[in-house]
Design a protein around this motif. Structure first.
Motif: not given
Length: 650
Positions: A481-486, A507-517
């Motif tokens: 996974v390229a990056f994850t954010m929270n 290739v792999q979609p990032p994951t984001m949560g908790g008002n990350s930008t």
């Protein structure tokens, strides 16, 4: 005179002559020894110190005293002193004991002076031996009175006295003396001077000062006192053991300063962890020993110290700061990434650690987690700062992360990243920390590493800043996974960057949560970035529009209090809402620390009717932040059109 009966006068005369002859013969016989040899003349006393020195190497000496001795009886230990390597050794010492002898015969039975005395140690010794005349004065017998004294007896007695006076003269030149006319007071009594330093009072008299019970003050090449008030103490090495206490009414300043600026320390595989490690010839064995030495004995004053590693593999190093009231800046410099490896070891789960505000730069080495559980190649925490010192640093596999920063810490690459392995994460930042890659450099990925959690993971207000014109060469494993954010984390790109060039974004979609930008800036090529609190937020050149997700560009931010965002739908949604986190973090609620306002703009495209835009304050997050809430209903937006929202915070 009448003769006895029966004895004639002539007979009596013959008897008298016989008795006189017998008496004369007995007197002559008693006046000459059986050997018929008189003692040698008493030699003159030379005008020279009564001292003789020798250099021994595993020898018992058998050394000539070198000057005449006048001691009577057999207590020769009271005639001379024997010094071995600067220490006065007793004649009966179990290790260094010695005897005095003469080839003329047994001590105490031969005539004086003894001109051929010899000192012999009981066991072999090595070092400098000094024999010093030190006869104890005494006179155990006197000449008979009312008669003459032989010249030889007088020569022995007088020369003995002069010899002792010469020994006192030589001793006087080795004593502590004052100027003529000055008289020293007696020392304080033993009970008052025990475990005290020796000082001089304002009258130049000896007194006691500074309690030093059993302590040792090691001052390297010396201590220099300068100034009037306060006084600074400056020394190349200041070792205080268990600690030195200073007391008094005036201010006291102690500066343990470097001998040079910057200073170099050396570590080698063949070194030993003793001494100060200041030369290649006195290199130590571990970088941690040197780091501890810097922390305990040096005030860097914000200047840099360099720990130079030779060829080989070494355990990791923790650098903590501040130390001794000053900042700590330390460079760990190897002999090239192909020759020097610094790795995690048991009890040291990192290649290098910057702790508590220390700044650590790393260069010319390979960093490795070395399969130690939960280890990192590099880690910074509690305000620590990491950076690369050159482009010759290789990041090998680490069980946890290649680079981890947390608790208000930073990593600033400056130079290109050379990534040859991974672990759970490549780059991991949490709790208001940041990772910044270099500007106008090419980061290299080799060996197709597999980061099992994510290549970049950002948590709790942390930031990854992708420098301008910062391409990546090579690729990660396709599953990474390229990056994850929270929790209000942010990913920052720069003008002109093609975001999809970041490793594995396509290739792999990032994951984001908790008002990350993810932030970007508008350019001629219009970089697409992602916003929102959705579970996932794929980044593509033509993103799919849906309620709660979409794309934006940020015209201006960089910590600015004002700016705008542009929503670019790829379809024609008739309703939706967005929560957009602004790159502004202000302390306090509305009216206490600032407030943000937001409004829709008619450029480049007018917003649909029934659109509401408002600013909001998220107090539950740490730190609190501002954002924009957008909602519209019952009116279609135009695909690929740009809808701008302006904001102002103050």
């Amino acid at each position: 005179m009448l003769a006895p009966a029966g004895q004639s006068l002539i007979g009596r005369m013959k008897l008298r002559r016989a008795l006189l002859g017998l008496i004369s013969g007995l007197a002559l016989f008693s006046a000459v020894p059986a050997t018929a040899q008189a003692p040698p003349p008493v030699p003159a006393l030379p005008d020279a110190p009564r001292i003789t020195s020798y250099s021994l190497s595993a020898q018992t000496c058998a050394c000539a005293v070198g000057f005449a001795l006048y001691g009577d009886q057999t207590d020769y230990q009271d005639w001379v002193q024997v010094w071995l390597n600067g220490v006065n050794v007793a004649y009966n010492d179990p290790l260094y004991g010695w005897v005095l002898s003469s080839p003329s015969g047994p001590i105490g039975s031969i005539s004086l002076p003894i001109t051929n005395a010899i000192i012999t140690f009981n066991s072999a010794q090595t070092g400098v031996v000094t024999i010093v005349g030190a006869q104890r004065p005494r006179r155990l017998s006197q000449w008979s009175e009312n008669r003459g004294v032989a010249a030889r007896d007088l020569n022995v007695a007088v020369t003995d006295i002069i010899a002792q006076l010469r020994e006192l003269w030589d001793l006087r030149n080795r004593e502590l003396l004052a100027e003529g006319g000055f008289t020293f007071n007696s020392l304080p009594i033993q009970a008052n001077r025990a475990n005290q330093g020796f000082c001089w009072d304002n009258n130049g008299q000896p007194t006691t000062c500074v309690s030093v019970p059993g302590s040792t003050l090691s001052a390297g090449s010396g201590i220099t006192f300068t100034g009037v008030n306060p006084t600074s103490i400056s020394t190349a090495t200041f070792a205080a053991g268990a600690g030195i206490s200073f007391s008094g009414s005036g201010p006291t300043t102690i500066n343990a300063l470097r001998a040079a600026n910057p200073i170099n320390f050396y570590v080698a595989s063949s070194g030993t962890d003793t001494g100060n490690c200041l030369t290649v010839g006195t290199a130590c064995h571990t970088g941690q020993y040197v780091a501890n030495l810097i922390g305990s004995g040096f005030d860097l004053g914000g200047a840099q110290a360099t720990i130079n590693f030779g060829t080989g593999t070494f355990c990791g190093v923790q650098v903590a700061g501040p130390q001794n009231g000053g900042l700590v800046t330390v460079e760990l410099l190897g002999n090239g990434s192909a020759n020097t490896t610094v790795e995690a070891c048991t009890g040291i789960p990192f290649g290098a650690q910057a702790l508590n505000g220390a700044l650590v730069s790393v260069g010319s080495m390979t960093l490795s987690g070395n399969s130690i559980s939960n280890a990192n190649d590099l880690i910074a925490q509690q305000g620590g700062h990491l950076q690369l010192a050159d482009a010759n640093v290789v990041f090998a596999t680490a069980p946890k992360a290649l680079i981890e920063v947390f608790d208000h810490s930073t990593f600033n690459a400056v130079y290109p990243l050379n990534i040859a392995g991974c672990g759970l994460y490549g780059l991991l930042a949490s709790t208001l920390s940041s990772i910044v890659t270099g500007t106008s450099v090419t980061n290299t990925i080799s060996n197709t590493p597999n980061c099992t959690a994510a290549f970049v993971d950002l948590i709790d207000g942390s930031t990854f800043d992708w420098g301008t014109s910062n391409p990546w060469s090579g690729s990660l494993n396709a599953a990474v996974v390229a990056f994850t954010m929270n929790l209000n984390a942010s990913f920052d790109t720069e003008p002109g960057d093609t975001f999809t060039a970041f490793p594995n974004v396509r290739v792999q979609p990032p994951t984001m949560g908790g008002n990350s930008t993810v932030y970007g800036e508008s350019t001629a090529s219009l970089t697409y970035v992602c916003i929102g609190a959705a579970a996932s937020c794929p980044i593509t050149d033509a993103p799919t529009w849906s309620a709660g997700t979409g794309t934006i560009t940020v015209d201006k931010w960089s910590g600015s209090l004002s700016g705008s965002v542009v929503l670019v739908p790829s379809t024609t949604p008739t309703s939706g809402n967005f929560w957009i986190s602004l790159p502004i973090s202000l302390d306090g609620s509305t009216g206490n620390g600032g407030v943000c306002t937001a409004s829709p703009s008619g450029l480049p495209t007018a917003w649909p009717t029934n659109t509401s835009v408002s600013a909001y304050y998220e107090a539950s997050n740490e730190p609190p932040f501002y954002g924009i809430y957008v909602n519209w209903t019952s009116s279609a937006m135009t695909a690929s059109a740009g809808y701008r929202i302006s904001y102002q915070c103050h």
